[in-house]
Write an enzyme that holds these catalytic residues in place. Structure first.
Site, PDB file in Angstrom:
ATOM      1  N   TYR A 384       0.832  -1.207   0.000  1.00  0.00           N
ATOM      2  CA  TYR A 384       0.000   0.000   0.000  1.00  0.00           C
ATOM      3  C   TYR A 384       0.868   1.259   0.000  1.00  0.00           C
ATOM      4  O   TYR A 384       0.653   2.182  -0.779  1.00  0.00           O
ATOM      5  CB  TYR A 384      -0.935  -0.003   1.211  1.00  0.00           C
ATOM      6  CG  TYR A 384      -1.810   1.225   1.287  1.00  0.00           C
ATOM      7  CD1 TYR A 384      -2.947   1.324   0.498  1.00  0.00           C
ATOM      8  CD2 TYR A 384      -1.488   2.287   2.125  1.00  0.00           C
ATOM      9  CE1 TYR A 384      -3.747   2.449   0.555  1.00  0.00           C
ATOM     10  CE2 TYR A 384      -2.276   3.422   2.182  1.00  0.00           C
ATOM     11  CZ  TYR A 384      -3.410   3.501   1.394  1.00  0.00           C
ATOM     12  OH  TYR A 384      -4.194   4.618   1.435  1.00  0.00           O
ATOM     13  N   TYR A 388       2.624   4.969  -3.047  1.00  0.00           N
ATOM     14  CA  TYR A 388       2.983   6.377  -2.876  1.00  0.00           C
ATOM     15  C   TYR A 388       4.436   6.617  -3.282  1.00  0.00           C
ATOM     16  O   TYR A 388       4.784   7.685  -3.788  1.00  0.00           O
ATOM     17  CB  TYR A 388       2.755   6.811  -1.427  1.00  0.00           C
ATOM     18  CG  TYR A 388       1.307   6.815  -1.018  1.00  0.00           C
ATOM     19  CD1 TYR A 388       0.412   7.739  -1.564  1.00  0.00           C
ATOM     20  CD2 TYR A 388       0.819   5.887  -0.103  1.00  0.00           C
ATOM     21  CE1 TYR A 388      -0.925   7.732  -1.197  1.00  0.00           C
ATOM     22  CE2 TYR A 388      -0.519   5.879   0.269  1.00  0.00           C
ATOM     23  CZ  TYR A 388      -1.385   6.806  -0.280  1.00  0.00           C
ATOM     24  OH  TYR A 388      -2.715   6.802   0.080  1.00  0.00           O
TER      25      TYR A 388
END
Length: 554
Positions: A384, A388
């Site tokens: 996850y 980014y």
């Protein structure tokens, strides 16, 4: 700089360490104190000697002490920029005002009636004289350091200095040098003496190389993140995911404090130390690690940060947010909510199968429909956060005009306004680099570990760096002279790519380079290598991820 007897080098000895030196690489070996100082000192001397030659070519001092400059020389441009920057009178002595130093900056043609040499004003001469003296003083300091280095001593030796050194300087040689390099980096030397580094030509080859380098760094960063998650889980540490925003009324304070993020993570580390009953002045590296990636929202244009905290012990006052609640939808950790002084933070307990929170008796949370959250693997949070990392990398490449993603010019402009120190990924020192000890492995296996591919282990780059580090430790007692003699001839990769393009064409360049950098597969490696990867728990079979993790929750 140093003369070494022709019989000093033992060819069998040099031949024996050549493959080790080549595999470890000079960038790793130069982390050793003696070799590092020797290389850095020679590099600095070379630059300062270049600058001194630049400042003495194109200028003449006559018998009367007056200085005359060739207006067509490269030095003329340097002196003109210095005079303009310092606000000095740009006029020449005994020459009409129709041509000044400012005209050299603007590129105005030199009048045909101008003599071959123009006399500098007293103000300009004084600045020139002080500049040359400053260069000579910096050179002398480097010569003093170089005179204390023993090329025949081991690369891990920390030079202290003899009696003569102690009369000149207060600190040991290595400490003096580290402070000098920190306070006076090469870029500052170039800037102060107006001696800019020549800009490289931007072509297709340079773009391919730069993009490849950035993608490689991105992949290595993700590997470190995932390995840190693996290590934290194996040690039974707590994992907390946090989002840090910037409030409008705190933006100025944040940008005015270049250490805002560093101070925040240091404070969290001290909270963990306090919870363990230790002094806040202790190092928290053995009980707290962090990873932080910035995100610039493309929709609303707001800078914020995503952080992962890995803690051996939760801060004091950390209570299960669902204790005594009828509906267990809360996941924020109360003890961490007010630690970010520049806006809002949302520290969430990362819940997964066999997590530390469950072992501490925390209740399993439910979703908005009252259904228990799906249990996932501890590695899922790494995937996850990795998105980014990938997004930031895409923005970095877009700002440089690289990559395939389209970004509007407005976003590029806004990103360029953010200080580089702020818009970068930061993490604890040696974050995610820990692996099983390699001290027992053979040199052949260590060299093999630097070449394994992703199908052997998804942590192949971390494996490579650890193997290089172990090789460095085994070469620590070799002399600087031996290592320099054994180092391979370096190839200018960009020059090689440009020459290759003329042969095979730019369209085939990437595929050709990929074929040259093939990695060892599981069928190519030795049993010792296979056993190490399996024992370290980083084989592909040990790290299968089937489900995905989301950072939802309150």
């Amino acid at each position: 700089m140093f003369k070494v007897h022709s019989d000093y080098f033992s060819k069998p000895n040099i031949d024996a360490i050549k493959p080790l030196v080549e595999t470890a690489g000079m960038s790793v070996l130069t982390q050793s104190p003696n070799l590092r100082i020797w290389k850095q000192c020679n590099t600095r001397i070379k630059l300062l000697e270049e600058i001194l030659a630049h400042y003495t070519n194109g200028i003449r001092r006559d018998d009367n002490g007056d200085f005359w400059m060739n207006p067509n020389s490269q030095l003329a441009t340097t002196i003109a920029y210095r005079a303009h920057h310092k606000g000095h009178n740009p006029k020449f002595k005994q020459y009409p005002e129709t041509f000044t130093l400012d005209d050299i900056i603007t590129g105005k043609p030199i009048p045909q009636t101008a003599p071959d040499e123009l006399q500098l004003s007293d103000e300009i001469v004084e600045d020139y004289r002080l500049t040359v003296l400053s260069i000579i003083e910096e050179l002398q300091e480097c010569y003093d350091v170089l005179g204390q280095l023993d090329i025949n001593n081991t690369i891990d030796h920390k030079p202290l200095g003899n009696d003569h050194w102690n009369l000149l300087y207060e600190k040991p040689v290595y400490k003096h040098w580290y402070q000098l390099v920190s306070n006076r980096p090469l870029k500052d030397i170039r800037a102060d003496y107006n001696y800019a580094k020549a800009k490289g030509v931007k072509d297709e080859c340079s773009k391919i190389l730069e993009e490849s380098t950035m993608k490689s760094r991105r992949g290595f960063t993700v590997q470190r993140l995932m390995n840190a998650m693996r290590t934290a889980h194996s040690k039974g540490w707590y994992v907390v995911f946090d989002t840090l925003t910037l409030a409008d009324d705190r933006l100025k304070d944040f940008y005015d404090n270049p250490n805002a993020l560093r101070d925040y993570f240091r404070d969290i580390g001290r909270m963990v130390l306090t919870a363990e009953g230790r002094s806040v002045h202790d190092s928290s590296s053995d009980c707290y690690q962090y990873f932080c990636v910035p995100e610039y929202g493309t929709q609303h244009g707001r800078l914020h940060f995503h952080a992962v905290h890995l803690m051996r012990t939760l801060p004091l006052g950390s209570l299960d947010p669902n204790f005594g609640k009828l509906v267990r939808i809360n996941r924020q950790i109360n003890s961490l909510q007010n630690t970010w002084p520049y806006g809002y933070s949302m520290p969430i307990a990362v819940r997964y199968s066999q997590d530390a929170f469950s072992r501490a008796g925390w209740l399993w949370p439910v979703d908005s429909k009252g259904e228990p959250l799906k249990a996932t693997s501890y590695m899922a949070v790494g995937f996850y956060v990795a998105k980014y990392v990938n997004k930031k990398s895409d923005i970095d490449m877009a700002v440089k005009g690289l990559g395939n993603k389209e970004w509007n010019n407005s976003l590029k402009t806004k990103i360029n306004l953010i200080p580089k120190k702020v818009f970068r990924i930061r993490m604890s020192r040696n974050f995610g680099m820990k692996l099983l000890s390699m001290a027992h492995l053979s040199a052949e296996t260590l060299m093999e570990l630097t070449q394994v591919g992703y199908d052997v282990t998804p942590f192949n780059n971390i494996l490579k760096q650890n193997a290089k580090k172990e090789l460095k430790s085994r070469l620590a007692k070799k002399s600087v002279a031996d290592v320099l003699e054994a180092q391979p001839v370096t190839t200018n990769l960009l020059k090689f790519m440009r020459n290759l393009t003329r042969t095979i064409g730019a369209s085939n360049l990437q595929s050709f380079i990929a074929s040259m950098t093939t990695k060892l597969t599981s069928t190519d490696i030795s049993d010792e290598t296979k056993n190490y990867v399996a024992s370290a728990g980083i084989a592909v079979a040990n790290l299968r991820i089937k489900s995905k993790w989301t950072a939802g929750g309150k």
